[in-house]
Motif scaffolding. Sequence first.
Motif, PDB file in Angstrom:
ATOM      1  N   THR A  17      38.965 -15.216 -21.140  1.00 14.63           N
ATOM      2  CA  THR A  17      38.678 -16.054 -22.306  1.00 14.63           C
ATOM      3  C   THR A  17      39.305 -17.437 -22.214  1.00 14.63           C
ATOM      4  O   THR A  17      38.939 -18.333 -22.970  1.00 14.63           O
ATOM      5  CB  THR A  17      39.182 -15.378 -23.599  1.00 14.63           C
ATOM      6  OG1 THR A  17      40.590 -15.151 -23.476  1.00 14.63           O
ATOM      7  CG2 THR A  17      38.477 -14.049 -23.840  1.00 14.63           C
ATOM      8  N   LEU A  41      31.203 -16.043 -24.281  1.00 13.61           N
ATOM      9  CA  LEU A  41      32.231 -15.335 -23.529  1.00 13.61           C
ATOM     10  C   LEU A  41      31.668 -14.129 -22.790  1.00 13.61           C
ATOM     11  O   LEU A  41      31.975 -13.901 -21.612  1.00 13.61           O
ATOM     12  CB  LEU A  41      33.353 -14.896 -24.474  1.00 13.61           C
ATOM     13  CG  LEU A  41      34.258 -16.002 -25.016  1.00 13.61           C
ATOM     14  CD1 LEU A  41      35.260 -15.425 -26.003  1.00 13.61           C
ATOM     15  CD2 LEU A  41      34.993 -16.718 -23.880  1.00 13.61           C
ATOM     16  N   TYR A  73      37.940  -8.862 -27.050  1.00 12.55           N
ATOM     17  CA  TYR A  73      37.226 -10.025 -27.577  1.00 12.55           C
ATOM     18  C   TYR A  73      37.488 -10.231 -29.059  1.00 12.55           C
ATOM     19  O   TYR A  73      37.527 -11.376 -29.530  1.00 12.55           O
ATOM     20  CB  TYR A  73      35.730  -9.888 -27.314  1.00 12.55           C
ATOM     21  CG  TYR A  73      35.368 -10.124 -25.870  1.00 12.55           C
ATOM     22  CD1 TYR A  73      35.696 -11.319 -25.231  1.00 12.55           C
ATOM     23  CD2 TYR A  73      34.710  -9.152 -25.133  1.00 12.55           C
ATOM     24  CE1 TYR A  73      35.380 -11.534 -23.905  1.00 12.55           C
ATOM     25  CE2 TYR A  73      34.386  -9.360 -23.800  1.00 12.55           C
ATOM     26  CZ  TYR A  73      34.729 -10.556 -23.192  1.00 12.55           C
ATOM     27  OH  TYR A  73      34.417 -10.761 -21.874  1.00 12.55           O
ATOM     28  N   ARG A 128      30.315 -18.503 -29.763  1.00 10.71           N
ATOM     29  CA  ARG A 128      31.405 -18.366 -28.803  1.00 10.71           C
ATOM     30  C   ARG A 128      31.464 -16.940 -28.252  1.00 10.71           C
ATOM     31  O   ARG A 128      31.707 -16.735 -27.051  1.00 10.71           O
ATOM     32  CB  ARG A 128      32.732 -18.728 -29.464  1.00 10.71           C
ATOM     33  CG  ARG A 128      33.947 -18.575 -28.573  1.00 10.71           C
ATOM     34  CD  ARG A 128      33.898 -19.501 -27.355  1.00 10.71           C
ATOM     35  NE  ARG A 128      33.946 -20.887 -27.744  1.00 10.71           N
ATOM     36  CZ  ARG A 128      35.066 -21.583 -27.923  1.00 10.71           C
ATOM     37  NH1 ARG A 128      36.234 -20.992 -27.784  1.00 10.71           N
ATOM     38  NH2 ARG A 128      35.016 -22.862 -28.246  1.00 10.71           N
ATOM     39  N   GLU A 149      40.752 -12.150 -29.138  1.00  8.59           N
ATOM     40  CA  GLU A 149      40.629 -13.479 -28.562  1.00  8.59           C
ATOM     41  C   GLU A 149      39.747 -14.395 -29.411  1.00  8.59           C
ATOM     42  O   GLU A 149      40.012 -15.594 -29.530  1.00  8.59           O
ATOM     43  CB  GLU A 149      40.075 -13.366 -27.144  1.00  8.59           C
ATOM     44  CG  GLU A 149      41.015 -12.663 -26.176  1.00  8.59           C
ATOM     45  CD  GLU A 149      42.280 -13.473 -25.894  1.00  8.59           C
ATOM     46  OE1 GLU A 149      42.215 -14.433 -25.103  1.00  8.59           O
ATOM     47  OE2 GLU A 149      43.329 -13.141 -26.482  1.00  8.59           O
ATOM     48  N   ASN A 164      31.283 -13.437 -18.633  1.00  8.48           N
ATOM     49  CA  ASN A 164      32.028 -12.352 -17.995  1.00  8.48           C
ATOM     50  C   ASN A 164      31.173 -11.160 -17.591  1.00  8.48           C
ATOM     51  O   ASN A 164      31.713 -10.177 -17.058  1.00  8.48           O
ATOM     52  CB  ASN A 164      33.134 -11.873 -18.935  1.00  8.48           C
ATOM     53  CG  ASN A 164      34.256 -12.878 -19.070  1.00  8.48           C
ATOM     54  OD1 ASN A 164      34.805 -13.347 -18.081  1.00  8.48           O
ATOM     55  ND2 ASN A 164      34.593 -13.235 -20.310  1.00  8.48           N
ATOM     56  N   HIS A 186      37.371  -9.832 -18.589  1.00  7.48           N
ATOM     57  CA  HIS A 186      37.162 -10.388 -19.936  1.00  7.48           C
ATOM     58  C   HIS A 186      37.888 -11.727 -20.085  1.00  7.48           C
ATOM     59  O   HIS A 186      38.659 -11.949 -21.033  1.00  7.48           O
ATOM     60  CB  HIS A 186      37.642  -9.429 -21.016  1.00  7.48           C
ATOM     61  CG  HIS A 186      37.268  -7.986 -20.790  1.00  7.48           C
ATOM     62  ND1 HIS A 186      35.961  -7.589 -20.635  1.00  7.48           N
ATOM     63  CD2 HIS A 186      38.019  -6.865 -20.678  1.00  7.48           C
ATOM     64  CE1 HIS A 186      35.927  -6.268 -20.448  1.00  7.48           C
ATOM     65  NE2 HIS A 186      37.160  -5.821 -20.466  1.00  7.48           N
TER      66      HIS A 186
END
Length: 290
Positions: A223, A211, A179, A207, A182, A215, A221
């Motif tokens: 994205t 996310l 994360y 954000r 991303e 998930n 995960h």
Amino acid sequence: MPEGDSVFRVAARLRAVLAGQVLTAAELRVPAHATAVLAGRRVLEVVPRGKHLLTRLEGGTGPGGAGRSEEGLTLHTHLRMDGRWSVFAPGERWTGGPAAQIRVVLGTGLGTAVGYRLPVVELLRTADEQRVVGHLGPDLLGPDWDRAEAVRRLRADPGRPLGEALLDQRNLAGIGNVYANELCYLAGVTPWTPVGELPHLDRLAARAHQLLEANRLRPGHITTGDTRRGRGHWVYDRAGRPCSRCGTLVLTAQHGTPPQDRPAYWCPYCQRGPAPPGRGPAPRGRRSHR
């Protein structure tokens, strides 16, 4: 190291066989707690806190129900890089690894939870939980998620590279390297961009929450919104492959301070900002031919 959504799912699996049940078997195969007697205690709940797992046990009483009441206990575990919890049905053969790697066994009438290679196994009073998780920032998957507090913590060190700041569990609890990479991509900046240069940290925190929430009940995960194999990430683990948006080859380097450094991935066209130390910036607009 697992992301917070992975730990959330582990807690759900443990909760299914442990929560509300009396322990019929309990072994802590670590020197500090090898003599602890937990069988006979009821498991109240299994709670994820960032990347930590807290298995709370009710207090007990003296022999025969007499004597002073004992305080509730919490089994604190952390997976880090190699740890794993496996859950087995009654009578099912344990297949998570050799017996020498087992650190915790918790059994009830519904099944057995076995912790393999757990680097952190700590038994403490429930009243003392803050000693092991009190340093954490707002939990992205917790009931008390506080976006404003997460932003305040991130802004407290404006010169810190964003990738490092996102990985620091004292800022936001639950973000791992997938994360972190991303989110830098979605913010349009490289992982080495100072936090203070981002004008909309509140959007980034929102954000991140979005996310992990999306998930928490599925692996991968995701994205990009695309659950197909190989299409779930924008840049993470895509070094040398075309950026899914513009076609520029994704680059990789280490970010963070050893031994806590992690691999970073970024698109030099879609993400503005500094390159890693020792590497000049790749010119924007250089794309691969697809």
